[in-house]
Design an enzyme around this catalytic site. Structure first.
Site, PDB file in Angstrom:
ATOM      1  N   ARG A 158      26.022 -33.227  94.666  1.00 21.82           N
ATOM      2  CA  ARG A 158      25.737 -33.251  96.105  1.00 21.82           C
ATOM      3  C   ARG A 158      24.472 -32.453  96.460  1.00 21.82           C
ATOM      4  NH1 ARG A 158      29.332 -36.508  95.475  1.00 21.82           N
ATOM      5  NH2 ARG A 158      30.949 -36.990  97.004  1.00 21.82           N
ATOM      6  N   SER A 198      33.642 -36.431 103.339  1.00 27.58           N
ATOM      7  CA  SER A 198      34.042 -35.069 102.962  1.00 27.58           C
ATOM      8  C   SER A 198      33.229 -34.076 103.776  1.00 27.58           C
ATOM      9  CB  SER A 198      33.743 -34.812 101.481  1.00 27.58           C
ATOM     10  OG  SER A 198      34.429 -35.722 100.673  1.00 27.58           O
ATOM     11  N   GLU A 248      29.475 -29.798 103.092  1.00 25.62           N
ATOM     12  CA  GLU A 248      28.706 -30.828 102.405  1.00 25.62           C
ATOM     13  C   GLU A 248      27.788 -31.501 103.416  1.00 25.62           C
ATOM     14  OE1 GLU A 248      29.134 -34.726 102.125  1.00 25.62           O
ATOM     15  OE2 GLU A 248      30.104 -34.755 100.150  1.00 25.62           O
TER      16      GLU A 248
HETATM   17  N1  EPU Z   1      44.141 -34.059  97.314  1.00 22.05           N
HETATM   18  C1  EPU Z   1      45.293 -33.578  97.904  1.00 22.05           C
HETATM   19  N2  EPU Z   1      45.371 -33.585  99.268  1.00 22.05           N
HETATM   20  C2  EPU Z   1      44.373 -34.069 100.050  1.00 22.05           C
HETATM   21  C3  EPU Z   1      43.200 -34.555  99.446  1.00 22.05           C
HETATM   22  C4  EPU Z   1      43.104 -34.535  98.064  1.00 22.05           C
HETATM   23  O1  EPU Z   1      46.215 -33.133  97.230  1.00 22.05           O
HETATM   24  O2  EPU Z   1      44.531 -34.036 101.280  1.00 22.05           O
HETATM   25  C5  EPU Z   1      44.035 -34.070  95.835  1.00 22.05           C
HETATM   26  C6  EPU Z   1      44.054 -35.501  95.282  1.00 22.05           C
HETATM   27  O3  EPU Z   1      45.368 -35.958  95.078  1.00 22.05           O
HETATM   28  C7  EPU Z   1      43.302 -35.338  93.978  1.00 22.05           C
HETATM   29  C8  EPU Z   1      42.273 -34.269  94.317  1.00 22.05           C
HETATM   30  O4  EPU Z   1      42.765 -33.566  95.456  1.00 22.05           O
HETATM   31  O5  EPU Z   1      44.118 -34.831  92.970  1.00 22.05           O
HETATM   32  C9  EPU Z   1      40.903 -34.864  94.593  1.00 22.05           C
HETATM   33  O6  EPU Z   1      40.958 -35.783  95.697  1.00 22.05           O
HETATM   34  P1  EPU Z   1      40.146 -37.155  95.697  1.00 22.05           P
HETATM   35  O7  EPU Z   1      40.332 -37.859  94.408  1.00 22.05           O
HETATM   36  O8  EPU Z   1      40.464 -37.885  96.959  1.00 22.05           O
HETATM   37  O9  EPU Z   1      38.624 -36.748  95.686  1.00 22.05           O
HETATM   38  P2  EPU Z   1      37.834 -35.540  96.324  1.00 22.05           P
HETATM   39  O10 EPU Z   1      37.415 -34.619  95.242  1.00 22.05           O
HETATM   40  O11 EPU Z   1      38.599 -34.958  97.458  1.00 22.05           O
HETATM   41  C10 EPU Z   1      35.469 -36.619  96.064  1.00 22.05           C
HETATM   42  C11 EPU Z   1      34.268 -36.819  96.946  1.00 22.05           C
HETATM   43  C12 EPU Z   1      34.460 -38.028  97.835  1.00 22.05           C
HETATM   44  C13 EPU Z   1      34.694 -39.249  96.960  1.00 22.05           C
HETATM   45  C14 EPU Z   1      35.941 -38.992  96.104  1.00 22.05           C
HETATM   46  C15 EPU Z   1      36.233 -40.114  95.132  1.00 22.05           C
HETATM   47  C16 EPU Z   1      33.365 -34.597  97.288  1.00 22.05           C
HETATM   48  C17 EPU Z   1      33.178 -33.462  98.245  1.00 22.05           C
HETATM   49  N3  EPU Z   1      34.052 -35.628  97.750  1.00 22.05           N
HETATM   50  O12 EPU Z   1      36.554 -36.286  96.932  1.00 22.05           O
HETATM   51  O13 EPU Z   1      33.234 -38.232  98.515  1.00 22.05           O
HETATM   52  O14 EPU Z   1      34.881 -40.422  97.730  1.00 22.05           O
HETATM   53  O15 EPU Z   1      35.741 -37.783  95.319  1.00 22.05           O
HETATM   54  O16 EPU Z   1      35.306 -40.112  94.114  1.00 22.05           O
HETATM   55  O17 EPU Z   1      32.859 -34.538  96.166  1.00 22.05           O
HETATM   56  C18 EPU Z   1      32.020 -37.821 100.502  1.00 22.05           C
HETATM   57  O18 EPU Z   1      31.228 -37.196  99.805  1.00 22.05           O
HETATM   58  O19 EPU Z   1      31.863 -37.935 101.750  1.00 22.05           O
HETATM   59  C19 EPU Z   1      33.197 -38.392  99.883  1.00 22.05           C
HETATM   60  C20 EPU Z   1      34.153 -39.004 100.579  1.00 22.05           C
END
Ligand code: EPU
Length: 331
Positions: A152, A220, A316
């Site tokens: 990012r 995010s 972010e």
């Molecule tokens: N989780 C929870 N509760 C929540 C949200 C997430 O327990 O409310 C857990 C999920 O179950 C999972 C972990 O946290 O085990 C990670 O969640 P997720 O796979 O949804 O991905 P993320 O790390 O929260 C990142 C990016 C997203 C992107 C997704 C999928 C960042 C800051 N965000 O989210 O990007 O779509 O991975 O690759 O890196 C964005 O940048 O705007 C964005 C949406």
């Protein structure tokens, strides 16, 4: 005054003194550049106030595709929607960007924070970025290495003082499709064409993330924090099911959404701002929110995560006030 509510995906009713759509490189030569703020579709920003200057909206939407050896070289105008580009490429059987399907925003904005999703980052495929420097009033370009892509982040984000208007981005995409299905929602699926990957990614995004056309949000709100191995191991003793993503540099990335969720902040509402029920990392405008309500909610979430885990979340999204970008700590 120009209403910016359709130029920021939070849908906040803020204004700018003036708004100019830039549709070609020629438009840049004559555009007002003093205190100008550059916007794509405003998908990754928070506007905290009316902007005392001109907003330049990137609408350069040219597209040039050539074949070179075993690769496709794709040069896209910075104002094209990233997802329209991906849709066009897949329709022409050009793979490589399918994991990034349905990310809101423009091609020109995508490299600024090196957008990523479902195991891919846009910077991996970028070989050149062309820009117009609003201060020196000249055109220039950066190679892949000069872009300094990271999680990012990029050269552009590291140098917020430079006002580079991205005119075009060139991608180099391998002709042969190699699926990337490391992300847990994709793993184990029979996704053997870019089209199938795209469809699956779109379905996954829809199931977790609110559509900004219906519910104002900027994806995010915070970055996933990177902590030391020791800190991660320490937290794991109290929270054995905490997701951890070890990085090649020895640090460990944690899931901000999980931390926010476990800190009791998933699906909460304060005033007209809240966190999304299916993904706590997304802050939403529940309808008619003012900027200060989004800020207050985000500060509250940040404080709860600090109190629960001792971790400081970093936004972010980029934040702009009356006269330009402001740091989160200044608000
Ligand atoms: N989780 C929870 N509760 C929540 C949200 C997430 O327990 O409310 C857990 C999920 O179950 C999972 C972990 O946290 O085990 C990670 O969640 P997720 O796979 O949804 O991905 P993320 O790390 O929260 C990142 C990016 C997203 C992107 C997704 C999928 C960042 C800051 N965000 O989210 O990007 O779509 O991975 O690759 O890196 C964005 O940048 O705007 C964005 C949406």
């Amino acid at each position: 005054m120009q209403d910016l509510s359709s130029f920021n995906s939070f849908g906040l009713h803020v204004h700018a003194q003036n708004l100019v759509r830039i549709c070609s490189e020629a438009d840049l030569k004559n555009c007002p550049s003093d205190h100008a703020l550059i916007l794509g579709r405003g998908s990754d920003i928070l506007l905290t106030d009316d902007y005392e200057g001109t907003v330049l909206v990137n609408c350069i939407s040219s597209l040039d595709i050539r074949h070179e050896g075993d690769r496709w070289i794709v040069r896209s105008g910075g104002g094209m929607e990233l997802d329209s580009l991906i849709e066009t490429l897949i329709a022409r059987n050009i793979p490589g960007l399918e994991n990034l399907s349905a990310i809101p925003g423009t091609v020109g904005a995508a490299p600024i924070q090196n957008v990523g999703a479902y195991g891919a980052e846009v910077g991996e495929h970028i070989v050149k970025i062309e820009y117009f420097d609003l201060d020196r009033r000249c055109f220039g370009s950066l190679s892949h290495d000069e872009c300094e892509f990271g999680y990012r982040t990029s050269f552009f984000k590291k140098h917020p003082e430079l006002r580079y208007f991205v005119t075009a981005v060139t991608f180099s995409l391998a002709e042969k499709f190699v699926s990337r299905l490391t992300y847990k929602g994709l793993a184990g699926e029979a996704l053997d064409t870019p089209y199938k990957v795209r469809e699956k990614v779109i379905a996954l995004r829809r199931s977790k993330l609110p559509d900004p056309a219906q519910i104002g949000n900027a994806g995010s709100f915070f970055k996933n924090p990177e902590v030391s191995e020791d800190k991660a191991a320490d937290l794991r003793r109290s929270w054995p099911d905490m997701p951890v993503y070890p990085q090649s540099d020895g640090t460990v990335k944690l899931a901000a959404g999980w931390l926010i969720d476990k800190a009791g902040c998933r699906g909460i509402t304060h005033g007209r701002a809240g966190t999304w029920e299916n993904q706590a990392l997304v802050i939403v405008n529940r309808g008619g929110a003012r900027p200060h309500e989004i800020v207050a909610l985000a500060k509250y979430v940040q404080m709860e995560v600090m109190n629960t885990f001792g971790i400081s979340l970093e936004p972010e999204v980029r934040i702009y006030g009356k006269t330009g970008e402001i740091s989160w700590d200044q608000i």
